[in-house]
Design a protein around this motif. Structure first.
Motif, short mmCIF file in Angstrom:
data_model
loop_
_atom_site.label_atom_id
_atom_site.label_comp_id
_atom_site.label_asym_id
_atom_site.label_seq_id
_atom_site.Cartn_x
_atom_site.Cartn_y
_atom_site.Cartn_z
N PRO A 125 0.68 -1.24 -0.03
CA PRO A 125 -0.09 -0.13 0.01
C PRO A 125 0.89 1.22 -0.12
O PRO A 125 1.88 1.37 0.62
CB PRO A 125 -0.77 0.10 1.30
CG PRO A 125 0.13 -0.98 2.09
CD PRO A 125 0.74 -2.04 1.34
N GLY A 126 0.49 2.21 -1.04
CA GLY A 126 0.94 3.36 -1.09
C GLY A 126 2.69 3.21 -1.73
O GLY A 126 3.25 4.21 -1.66
N ASP A 127 2.93 2.18 -2.17
CA ASP A 127 4.20 1.91 -2.64
C ASP A 127 5.34 1.99 -1.91
O ASP A 127 6.63 2.14 -2.04
CB ASP A 127 4.47 2.79 -4.01
CG ASP A 127 3.59 2.70 -5.11
OD1 ASP A 127 3.20 1.35 -5.43
OD2 ASP A 127 3.19 3.61 -5.94
N LYS A 128 5.12 1.74 -0.44
CA LYS A 128 6.09 2.11 0.43
C LYS A 128 7.31 1.26 0.37
O LYS A 128 8.62 1.63 0.04
CB LYS A 128 5.72 2.06 1.84
CG LYS A 128 6.45 2.13 2.98
CD LYS A 128 5.92 2.37 4.19
CE LYS A 128 5.21 0.97 4.74
NZ LYS A 128 4.52 0.95 6.06
N THR A 129 7.04 -0.24 0.05
CA THR A 129 8.08 -0.98 -0.19
C THR A 129 9.19 -0.82 -1.46
O THR A 129 10.17 -0.69 -1.38
CB THR A 129 7.60 -2.51 -0.27
OG1 THR A 129 7.10 -2.93 1.29
CG2 THR A 129 8.84 -3.46 -0.36
N SER A 130 8.23 -0.82 -2.48
CA SER A 130 8.92 -0.65 -3.89
C SER A 130 9.79 0.81 -3.82
O SER A 130 10.68 0.85 -4.55
CB SER A 130 7.76 -0.65 -4.99
OG SER A 130 6.84 0.27 -4.89
N ASN A 131 9.07 1.82 -3.20
CA ASN A 131 9.96 3.04 -3.24
C ASN A 131 11.19 2.93 -2.59
O ASN A 131 12.11 3.64 -2.80
CB ASN A 131 9.01 4.16 -2.77
CG ASN A 131 8.12 4.56 -3.48
OD1 ASN A 131 7.84 4.42 -4.66
ND2 ASN A 131 6.89 5.40 -2.88
N TYR A 132 11.04 2.37 -1.58
CA TYR A 132 12.38 2.16 -0.79
C TYR A 132 13.50 1.21 -1.36
O TYR A 132 14.54 1.57 -1.67
CB TYR A 132 12.11 1.46 0.73
CG TYR A 132 13.29 1.13 1.67
CD1 TYR A 132 13.76 2.18 2.28
CD2 TYR A 132 13.90 0.08 1.57
CE1 TYR A 132 14.67 2.14 3.23
CE2 TYR A 132 15.06 -0.27 2.44
CZ TYR A 132 15.51 0.80 3.20
OH TYR A 132 16.77 0.80 4.04
N LEU A 133 12.86 0.32 -2.18
CA LEU A 133 14.04 -0.77 -2.74
C LEU A 133 14.26 -0.30 -3.94
O LEU A 133 15.53 -0.59 -4.51
CB LEU A 133 13.16 -1.78 -2.86
CG LEU A 133 12.66 -3.04 -1.82
CD1 LEU A 133 12.04 -4.14 -2.28
CD2 LEU A 133 13.74 -3.11 -0.74
N VAL A 134 13.72 0.70 -4.61
CA VAL A 134 14.23 1.22 -5.74
C VAL A 134 14.93 2.45 -5.82
O VAL A 134 15.62 3.02 -6.71
CB VAL A 134 13.05 1.53 -7.05
CG1 VAL A 134 12.30 0.19 -7.19
CG2 VAL A 134 12.38 2.78 -6.53
N GLY A 135 15.07 3.00 -4.41
CA GLY A 135 15.75 4.21 -4.07
C GLY A 135 17.34 3.94 -3.77
O GLY A 135 18.09 4.66 -3.40
N GLY A 136 17.69 2.65 -4.21
CA GLY A 136 19.12 2.40 -3.86
C GLY A 136 19.66 1.92 -2.62
O GLY A 136 20.70 1.83 -2.37
N ASN A 137 18.57 1.26 -1.79
CA ASN A 137 18.78 1.15 -0.48
C ASN A 137 19.33 -0.39 -0.38
O ASN A 137 19.67 -0.82 0.66
CB ASN A 137 17.78 1.31 0.26
CG ASN A 137 17.14 2.74 0.42
OD1 ASN A 137 18.19 3.53 1.25
ND2 ASN A 137 16.33 3.39 -0.06
#
Length: 349
Positions: free
Chosen positions: A125-137
């Motif tokens: 929900p809210g792309d929380k996981t995917s935003n974190y993972l595609v952000g270079g983390n």
């Protein structure tokens, strides 16, 4: 008085508040080059036993801690790997499959510098996981228990190296790396065992059919019945849970003309089905033999003990990690790795 221009090596057992030792100080204490210390920190390859021992002793004496952040910046690596599980927490902590998978992954990573980060992301929900993972983390991701509806996973797949545990439902053979159990053959093994013992009305309780694991086990069941000239029996979705297995079994019995055998596509669902059969006064295996799937601890916790198809879950976690580590090292591992299932005969069939 002018300070000498030599490197000062702190004495062993320096107080906790003292300045942290550097890699150069470790090299000086060990009497080796800085690059030798770096090789030791990277795993000890191409270092003589004597140098390895000297460096390790110097690290202990100086209480040296590698500056992971600085090394990550220099190499553009995070030294983190994500395990993404698109399920809710109840499913994750209640199914022994996940414990086995994590055990295999963690065992493989123990000898590396990589840290495992767990993301339980049902629907994201809210792309929380995917935003974190595609952000270079993270440097890469392992994904297990994915459904066709988990479209957010494709975003992760495009951003970082990914290895799936199980065949992606939409995979067309290109662009995906995955490690799977031969679930079609597993379904065949279970159903063939029942057919060979003379059973002719064989029902099945399936997993979710929006997952390759669910549809593949159903396919194996149907193939064996077709080859034997038998009609497919009732098939109900049990959602890979105890409660779902019980509800599916109740629906099969409520439809009338009960089957003379049952293939259940997970041990958890078999546990639920067994309880319903016993509540209806039906004997297992006397009236309805059962073959499950997984060979999880559940199989030996219930009475009678479950005949089941073993899937090598820990080995799957290990193989997934090996493939991802190979990709991160710039190698080209096989895109598809298939592990074999086998029948474990106990008391329910």
């Amino acid at each position: 008085m002018e300070r000498p221009s030599t490197t000062t090596v702190p004495r062993a057992g320096a107080a906790r508040g003292a300045t942290a030792a550097t890699i150069e100080e470790v090299a000086a204490r060990a009497g080796v080059s800085r690059s030798t210390v770096s090789r030791v920190l990277g795993g000890g390859d191409r270092v003589s036993p004597a140098a390895l021992e000297s460096v390790r002793r110097a690290i202990d004496e100086l209480a040296y801690v590698p500056n992971r952040a600085a090394r990550s910046l220099a190499s553009r690596q995070t030294l983190a790997i994500a395990l993404v599980v698109p399920e809710d927490t109840k499913r994750f902590f209640g199914d022994p499959f996940f414990a086995a998978i994590v055990g295999g992954i963690n065992g493989r990573l123990a000898s590396t510098e990589y840290l495992l980060n767990l993301f339980i992301a049902s629907g994201d929900p809210g792309d929380k996981t995917s935003n974190y993972l595609v952000g270079g983390n993270v440097d890469g991701a392992l994904i297990v228990s994915h459904h066709a509806s988990n479209t957010f996973l494709e975003r992760i797949h495009r951003a970082v190296p990914v290895v799936f545990g199980g065949r992606p439902v939409a995979a067309d053979g290109s662009g995906y790396y995955f490690v799977d159990v031969d679930n079609v053959e597993g379904g065949r093994i279970a159903t063939r065992y029942l057919v060979e013992r003379g059973h002719r009305r064989i029902a099945t309780i399936t997993g979710p059919l929006d997952m390759a694991v669910g549809s593949d086990r159903l396919q194996g069941y149907r193939e064996v019945l077709a080859e034997a000239g038998l009609p497919a029996g009732p098939a109900e979705n049990g959602d890979f849970t105890v409660e779902g297995g019980a509800a599916a079994m109740a629906r099969i019995l409520a439809a009338g003309d009960p089957p003379d055998a049952l293939f259940v596509a997970s041990d958890l669902m078999a546990r639920g089905a067994l309880g319903v059969l016993q509540a209806h006064g039906l004997r297992v295996p006397g009236d309805i033999p059962i073959v499950g799937f997984d060979d999880s601890p559940v199989a030996t916790e219930i009475a009678p003990r479950l005949t089941t198809v073993r899937q090598p879950s820990r080995e799957q976690g290990e193989a997934m990690t090996d493939v991802l580590l190979a990709r991160l090292a710039g190698e080209e591992p096989p895109r598809a790795t298939l592990l074999q299932a086998e029948l474990v005969i106990r008391e329910t069939a």
